[in-house]
Scaffold this motif. Structure first.
Motif, PDB file in Angstrom:
ATOM      1  N   ALA A   2       0.822  -1.209   0.000  1.00 36.26           N
ATOM      2  CA  ALA A   2       0.000   0.000   0.000  1.00 36.26           C
ATOM      3  C   ALA A   2       0.859   1.264   0.000  1.00 36.26           C
ATOM      4  O   ALA A   2       1.909   1.318   0.647  1.00 36.26           O
ATOM      5  N   GLN A  17      -6.107  12.023  -3.041  1.00 37.37           N
ATOM      6  CA  GLN A  17      -5.705  10.664  -3.376  1.00 37.37           C
ATOM      7  C   GLN A  17      -6.748   9.666  -2.864  1.00 37.37           C
ATOM      8  O   GLN A  17      -7.109   8.712  -3.559  1.00 37.37           O
ATOM      9  N   VAL A  21      -9.219   6.812  -4.865  1.00 34.83           N
ATOM     10  CA  VAL A  21      -9.253   5.379  -4.556  1.00 34.83           C
ATOM     11  C   VAL A  21     -10.668   4.951  -4.190  1.00 34.83           C
ATOM     12  O   VAL A  21     -11.163   3.923  -4.666  1.00 34.83           O
ATOM     13  N   SER A  24     -13.002   4.452  -7.046  1.00 32.09           N
ATOM     14  CA  SER A  24     -12.764   3.234  -7.830  1.00 32.09           C
ATOM     15  C   SER A  24     -13.249   1.993  -7.099  1.00 32.09           C
ATOM     16  O   SER A  24     -12.908   0.873  -7.495  1.00 32.09           O
ATOM     17  N   GLU A  26     -12.490   0.956  -4.122  1.00 32.05           N
ATOM     18  CA  GLU A  26     -11.444   0.309  -3.327  1.00 32.05           C
ATOM     19  C   GLU A  26     -11.466   0.883  -1.906  1.00 32.05           C
ATOM     20  O   GLU A  26     -11.801   2.054  -1.711  1.00 32.05           O
ATOM     21  N   VAL A  28      -9.843   2.275   1.702  1.00 33.51           N
ATOM     22  CA  VAL A  28      -8.731   3.104   2.158  1.00 33.51           C
ATOM     23  C   VAL A  28      -8.621   2.949   3.674  1.00 33.51           C
ATOM     24  O   VAL A  28      -9.637   2.999   4.379  1.00 33.51           O
ATOM     25  N   ARG A  50     -15.063  -5.572  -1.059  1.00 27.36           N
ATOM     26  CA  ARG A  50     -13.601  -5.528  -0.927  1.00 27.36           C
ATOM     27  C   ARG A  50     -13.178  -5.295   0.531  1.00 27.36           C
ATOM     28  O   ARG A  50     -12.095  -5.735   0.920  1.00 27.36           O
ATOM     29  N   ASN A 163      -0.433  -5.476   2.204  1.00 24.66           N
ATOM     30  CA  ASN A 163      -0.378  -6.116   0.883  1.00 24.66           C
ATOM     31  C   ASN A 163      -1.760  -6.432   0.329  1.00 24.66           C
ATOM     32  O   ASN A 163      -1.883  -7.103  -0.695  1.00 24.66           O
ATOM     33  N   ILE A 165      -4.403  -3.788   0.405  1.00 27.82           N
ATOM     34  CA  ILE A 165      -5.105  -2.535   0.104  1.00 27.82           C
ATOM     35  C   ILE A 165      -4.159  -1.584  -0.609  1.00 27.82           C
ATOM     36  O   ILE A 165      -2.936  -1.789  -0.621  1.00 27.82           O
ATOM     37  N   ARG A 166      -4.720  -0.513  -1.205  1.00 21.55           N
ATOM     38  CA  ARG A 166      -3.919   0.410  -2.019  1.00 21.55           C
ATOM     39  C   ARG A 166      -3.375   1.603  -1.247  1.00 21.55           C
ATOM     40  O   ARG A 166      -2.321   2.147  -1.616  1.00 21.55           O
ATOM     41  N   LEU A 167      -4.078   2.055  -0.202  1.00 22.89           N
ATOM     42  CA  LEU A 167      -3.731   3.333   0.410  1.00 22.89           C
ATOM     43  C   LEU A 167      -3.925   3.289   1.921  1.00 22.89           C
ATOM     44  O   LEU A 167      -4.965   2.844   2.407  1.00 22.89           O
TER      45      LEU A 167
END
Length: 324
Positions: A2, A17, A21, A24, A26, A28, A50, A163, A165-167
């Motif tokens: 992330a 940012q 996210v 989309s 996803e 955070v 998710r 590992n 999630i994105r942010l």
């Protein structure tokens, strides 16, 4: 891994940012005054799915939906007079109200586990600003693997979910350190579903009535944090310890020493001065440190069951419960 942004350095950039996210579908990881939350659009099935996938959370366990303010909350839920009085007194803050969904509400049934009620909270500070910028409520359970110790700083989140999630938005340690208090009003009477960061006595003072405690553990899940086993480290947990075995981890409260503590794997003190607010703020971080010591068991000394001690003891009983 992330991306991690320190909101104390660039809050506006972090919001931009995060909104991208969230848009989309996803999740955070974001800081709140209670614990770090794993937040996603509460109106979108894909986004909520998710959250469940990242946490490994059972889908019968509903999520709290976070709002920017009372006006936003009113668009999604119906307030009775007692709940409104509590919201006006304690929002933004560590109080969640379980309320009937407003007809036509856009909150997705995945967030409510199919119930006709929804848990709503208005968080303090940055989380509220992010929700306002996003323009929709955020479903946000704690940012940790389901059933495990809640995250109270960004390091905890990164080690557990980094590992998946994105942010991750970093604001340092959480101020309160335990999740919100959850209250449901039925027929004008208040019921405490989960003790938390707002003391029951403060709620009773504003409402002018006593809080009824939740039903037996076998009752249906109406809100987060009601599973019998929850907030659990890898090590077993032993409560009301008056001694500690060699190699066992010890977490104390207050100044009284414990027999055998010189042989403990690690000794931590939630609050040497006996301050329950300090103890709550340290609870999950200290549980993680004790678990990382390699001890097979963590012993806790007795903590007074009053004020925030009620929330601390609730978490400890669930951490010590038999695990499936």
């Amino acid at each position: 891994m992330a991306l991690r942004i320190d909101i104390r350095q660039d809050a506006e950039g972090a919001i931009r940012q995060a909104v991208d996210v969230l848009a989309s579908a996803e999740p955070v990881a974001l800081p709140t005054e209670t614990v770090y939350g794993l937040a996603a659009d509460a109106t979108a099935a894909a986004a909520i799915t998710r959250i469940y996938e990242a946490k490994g959370r059972p889908r019968f366990n509903p999520l709290i939906c976070h709002m920017s303010d009372l006006a936003m909350a009113e668009r999604y839920a119906v307030f009775d007079p007692v709940s409104r009085r509590l919201a006006e007194a304690f929002w933004p803050g560590p109080l969640t109200l379980v309320l009937p969904l407003r007809p036509g509400s856009d909150i997705h049934p995945l967030a409510t586990a199919g119930l006709d009620t929804v848990g709503i909270r208005v968080p303090k500070g940055f989380a509220g600003d992010l929700i306002r910028a996003f323009g929709r409520p955020l479903a946000a359970p704690s940012a940790n693997t389901s059933g495990k110790i809640s995250a109270t700083d960004a390091d905890h989140v990164e080690a557990d979910l980094g590992n998946r999630i994105r942010l991750i938005l970093d604001a340092g340690p959480s101020d309160v350190g335990v999740e919100s208090t959850i209250v449901k009003v039925e027929n004008g009477e208040m019921r405490l579903l989960r003790p938390g960061g707002l003391a029951a006595a403060d709620i009773e003072r504003v409402a002018g009535q006593r809080l009824k405690r939740k039903r037996a553990a076998s009752a249906a899940i109406e809100a987060p944090g009601m599973l019998a086993s929850h907030y659990a480290p890898g090590a077993s947990v032993r409560l009301d310890a008056t001694d500690v075995a060699a190699g066992e981890a010890l977490i104390r409260f207050g100044q009284h020493p414990v027999a055998g503590e010189k042989e403990a794997a690690i000794v931590l003190n939630l609050s040497p001065g006996g301050d329950l607010s300090e103890a709550a703020a340290n609870l999950f971080a200290f549980m993680k440190r004790a678990d990382a010591s390699g001890a097979a068991s963590i012993a806790f000394t007795t903590i007074p069951d009053e004020g925030l001690g009620e929330a601390i003891n609730d978490r400890l009983r669930r951490a010590a419960a038999p695990r499936s």
